[in-house]
Design a protein around this motif. Structure first.
Motif, PDB file in Angstrom:
ATOM      1  N   GLU A  95       0.841  -1.201   0.000  1.00 50.38           N
ATOM      2  CA  GLU A  95       0.000   0.000   0.000  1.00 50.38           C
ATOM      3  C   GLU A  95       0.874   1.249   0.000  1.00 50.38           C
ATOM      4  O   GLU A  95       1.973   1.244   0.544  1.00 50.38           O
ATOM      5  N   LYS A  96       0.351   2.306  -0.594  1.00 46.13           N
ATOM      6  CA  LYS A  96       1.088   3.572  -0.652  1.00 46.13           C
ATOM      7  C   LYS A  96       1.442   4.065   0.743  1.00 46.13           C
ATOM      8  O   LYS A  96       2.567   4.519   0.979  1.00 46.13           O
ATOM      9  N   SER A  97       0.537   3.954   1.691  1.00 46.62           N
ATOM     10  CA  SER A  97       0.808   4.433   3.050  1.00 46.62           C
ATOM     11  C   SER A  97       1.950   3.648   3.696  1.00 46.62           C
ATOM     12  O   SER A  97       2.752   4.216   4.444  1.00 46.62           O
ATOM     13  N   GLU A  98       2.053   2.365   3.387  1.00 43.05           N
ATOM     14  CA  GLU A  98       3.134   1.549   3.934  1.00 43.05           C
ATOM     15  C   GLU A  98       4.476   1.916   3.291  1.00 43.05           C
ATOM     16  O   GLU A  98       5.505   1.955   3.956  1.00 43.05           O
ATOM     17  N   ASP A 105       5.193   4.870   2.182  1.00 50.51           N
ATOM     18  CA  ASP A 105       5.528   6.153   2.801  1.00 50.51           C
ATOM     19  C   ASP A 105       6.120   5.941   4.189  1.00 50.51           C
ATOM     20  O   ASP A 105       7.109   6.572   4.553  1.00 50.51           O
ATOM     21  N   ARG A 106       5.547   5.032   4.967  1.00 49.91           N
ATOM     22  CA  ARG A 106       6.046   4.765   6.322  1.00 49.91           C
ATOM     23  C   ARG A 106       7.456   4.191   6.297  1.00 49.91           C
ATOM     24  O   ARG A 106       8.319   4.599   7.064  1.00 49.91           O
ATOM     25  N   ALA A 143       8.327  10.853  -0.023  1.00 53.98           N
ATOM     26  CA  ALA A 143       7.042  11.217   0.581  1.00 53.98           C
ATOM     27  C   ALA A 143       6.344  12.326  -0.199  1.00 53.98           C
ATOM     28  O   ALA A 143       5.123  12.280  -0.401  1.00 53.98           O
ATOM     29  N   GLU A 165       2.619  11.990  -2.416  1.00 52.77           N
ATOM     30  CA  GLU A 165       1.449  12.865  -2.263  1.00 52.77           C
ATOM     31  C   GLU A 165       0.786  13.141  -3.610  1.00 52.77           C
ATOM     32  O   GLU A 165      -0.420  13.362  -3.667  1.00 52.77           O
ATOM     33  N   THR A 176      -3.378   3.951  -4.677  1.00 48.98           N
ATOM     34  CA  THR A 176      -3.138   3.674  -3.258  1.00 48.98           C
ATOM     35  C   THR A 176      -2.608   2.271  -2.995  1.00 48.98           C
ATOM     36  O   THR A 176      -2.236   1.963  -1.858  1.00 48.98           O
TER      37      THR A 176
END
Length: 94
Positions: free
Chosen positions: A36-39, A41-42, A59, A63, A68
């Motif tokens: 996932e995109k959020s992972e 990024d993390r 990061a 954006e 995603t």
């Protein structure tokens, strides 16, 4: 390999030209897919990658990516390149 380690390289490698940031492929190779995109990024959001406009933090690029979820690293790299573009990478002196 030869026993004589003081030999010159068979191919001239040229002068070392510094380039800021890491290649996108190096960053994506550190991840397992799908992701996932959020992972991403993390895990790698603070990584600085090389772009035609100079080094950018991953990061800030994420954006601008609308997707995603990425099944494969090739899919992720395609979306990143759509944001940053392709072309020559400036050296650190430029």
């Amino acid at each position: 390999m030869s026993d004589d380690e003081d030999e010159e390289p068979a191919v001239s490698l040229g002068e070392h030209t510094p380039v800021e940031g890491a290649p996108l492929a190096r960053v994506t190779s550190r991840l397992t897919w799908p992701k996932e995109k959020s992972e991403i990024d993390r895990l790698e959001g603070d990584s600085v990658i090389r772009t035609p406009d100079g080094p950018r933090e991953l990061a800030s690029i994420l954006e601008e990516v609308e997707e995603t979820y990425f099944e494969r690293h090739q899919e992720f790299e395609t979306h990143v390149r759509e944001v940053v573009g392709t072309g020559p990478i400036p050296t650190a002196d430029e």
